[in-house]
Enzyme design. Structure first.
Site, PDB file in Angstrom:
ATOM      1  N   TYR A   1     -21.204 -38.127  13.608  1.00  0.00           N
ATOM      2  CA  TYR A   1     -20.922 -39.189  14.570  1.00  0.00           C
ATOM      3  C   TYR A   1     -19.635 -38.887  15.331  1.00  0.00           C
ATOM      4  O   TYR A   1     -19.604 -38.961  16.571  1.00  0.00           O
ATOM      5  CB  TYR A   1     -20.805 -40.535  13.846  1.00  0.00           C
ATOM      6  CG  TYR A   1     -20.375 -41.664  14.759  1.00  0.00           C
ATOM      7  CD1 TYR A   1     -21.303 -42.289  15.589  1.00  0.00           C
ATOM      8  CD2 TYR A   1     -19.049 -42.090  14.809  1.00  0.00           C
ATOM      9  CE1 TYR A   1     -20.912 -43.318  16.445  1.00  0.00           C
ATOM     10  CE2 TYR A   1     -18.650 -43.106  15.652  1.00  0.00           C
ATOM     11  CZ  TYR A   1     -19.583 -43.713  16.465  1.00  0.00           C
ATOM     12  OH  TYR A   1     -19.191 -44.725  17.318  1.00  0.00           O
TER      13      TYR A   1
ATOM     14  N   ALA B   1     -18.152 -36.054  15.790  1.00  0.00           N
ATOM     15  CA  ALA B   1     -18.313 -34.877  16.638  1.00  0.00           C
ATOM     16  C   ALA B   1     -19.113 -35.190  17.895  1.00  0.00           C
ATOM     17  O   ALA B   1     -18.798 -34.716  18.991  1.00  0.00           O
ATOM     18  CB  ALA B   1     -18.987 -33.755  15.846  1.00  0.00           C
ATOM     19  N   SER B   2     -20.151 -36.011  17.743  1.00  0.00           N
ATOM     20  CA  SER B   2     -20.963 -36.358  18.918  1.00  0.00           C
ATOM     21  C   SER B   2     -20.152 -37.171  19.916  1.00  0.00           C
ATOM     22  O   SER B   2     -20.270 -36.982  21.135  1.00  0.00           O
ATOM     23  CB  SER B   2     -22.217 -37.130  18.485  1.00  0.00           C
ATOM     24  OG  SER B   2     -21.900 -38.426  17.998  1.00  0.00           O
ATOM     25  N   LYS B   3     -19.321 -38.070  19.421  1.00  0.00           N
ATOM     26  CA  LYS B   3     -18.513 -38.891  20.318  1.00  0.00           C
ATOM     27  C   LYS B   3     -17.368 -38.091  20.937  1.00  0.00           C
ATOM     28  O   LYS B   3     -16.927 -38.385  22.058  1.00  0.00           O
ATOM     29  CB  LYS B   3     -17.980 -40.111  19.571  1.00  0.00           C
ATOM     30  CG  LYS B   3     -19.053 -41.147  19.238  1.00  0.00           C
ATOM     31  CD  LYS B   3     -19.708 -41.692  20.500  1.00  0.00           C
ATOM     32  CE  LYS B   3     -20.620 -42.876  20.213  1.00  0.00           C
ATOM     33  NZ  LYS B   3     -21.219 -43.435  21.444  1.00  0.00           N
TER      34      LYS B   3
ATOM     35  N   THR C   1     -20.678 -56.818  16.356  1.00  0.00           N
ATOM     36  CA  THR C   1     -22.112 -56.783  16.647  1.00  0.00           C
ATOM     37  C   THR C   1     -22.901 -57.229  15.417  1.00  0.00           C
ATOM     38  O   THR C   1     -22.395 -57.166  14.291  1.00  0.00           O
ATOM     39  CB  THR C   1     -22.554 -55.359  17.015  1.00  0.00           C
ATOM     40  OG1 THR C   1     -22.442 -54.511  15.865  1.00  0.00           O
ATOM     41  CG2 THR C   1     -21.700 -54.794  18.144  1.00  0.00           C
TER      42      THR C   1
END
Length: 234
Positions: free
Chosen positions: A155, A157-159, A189
């Protein structure tokens, strides 16, 4: 102090529109006069959707991890609305809890597909239209993308990829299309309330949506390539 925007006669494209942040961004643009093209793989009538369809919003159901689907959807938006002025790349997901050696490849691929690939593909196909209109892109990175941590490496790394791709788009389109990112921490949320003990420090998605509007507005014409913290006290 109240803040208002005027997006009359503009078209805003919002991905991940059925989620908590995406639906808040749709509402923000809609309330300020923009015509909204809302995209998600989850339709508004699905029980998991938080999007409230209303006049001024056109919904497009699409898998944004598939390039053909993205290209067809962008073409449909331009056919329906004539232009694109703002792109809000909100589509995203979170998976975590395991160290790298215990993380399934399928989890890694899912996180990168939903968080980074959708942002890449939608930006790629929307850019020619945004270049024509002199528009703006705002994408969602994350505070956790600034450093490594335990249990959610894919997560983070993707961001981080979202943030760096934003900087690249800004550099490649200097003077034509502005590209910025926002970096939330913990948003208030329904999903986060299910996973964690709620806190008063969590950030209302509506406040993040307002920041996204600022970054699409004439108030930030000299801002591009930025990663803006939107985590308040969270």
């Amino acid at each position: 102090m109240s803040v208002s925007f005027d997006f009359e006669d503009t078209v805003a494209l919002v991905t991940g529109a059925s989620g908590a942040l995406g639906s808040a961004v749709v509402e923000q643009f809609r309330a300020t006069g923009a015509a909204v093209a809302a995209i998600d793989v989850i339709a508004p009538d699905d029980e998991d959707s938080l999007l409230d369809p209303d006049e001024g919003t056109t919904f497009y159901e699409a898998d944004l991890t598939n390039e053909d689907s993205v290209a067809e959807t962008i073409d449909a938006v331009v056919e329906d609305h004539g232009r694109i002025d703002h792109l809000a790349n909100i589509a995203g997901t979170w998976r975590g809890g395991d160290p790298i050696e215990e993380t399934d490849l399928s989890t890694f691929e899912l996180v990168f597909d939903v968080n980074l690939k959708t942002m890449f593909l939608t930006s790629k196909h929307a850019l020619p239209h945004l270049q024509e209109s002199g528009g703006a892109i705002v994408s969602v990175s994350a505070r956790s993308s600034l450093e490594g941590g335990e249990g959610d490496g894919p997560y983070r790394a993707s961001k981080a990829g979202v943030r760096l791709l934003t900087e690249t788009i800004a550099e490649e389109n200097r003077g034509t299309v502005r590209a910025n990112a926002v970096m939330p921490s913990v948003l208030d949320t329904p999903m986060n309330r299910e996973m964690m003990e709620p806190s008063d420090d969590w950030v209302d998605p509506g406040n993040v949506a307002a920041t996204i509007a600022v970054l699409c507005s004439d108030a930030t014409v000299v801002t591009s390539g930025a990663a803006v913290p939107v985590y308040g006290e969270a």
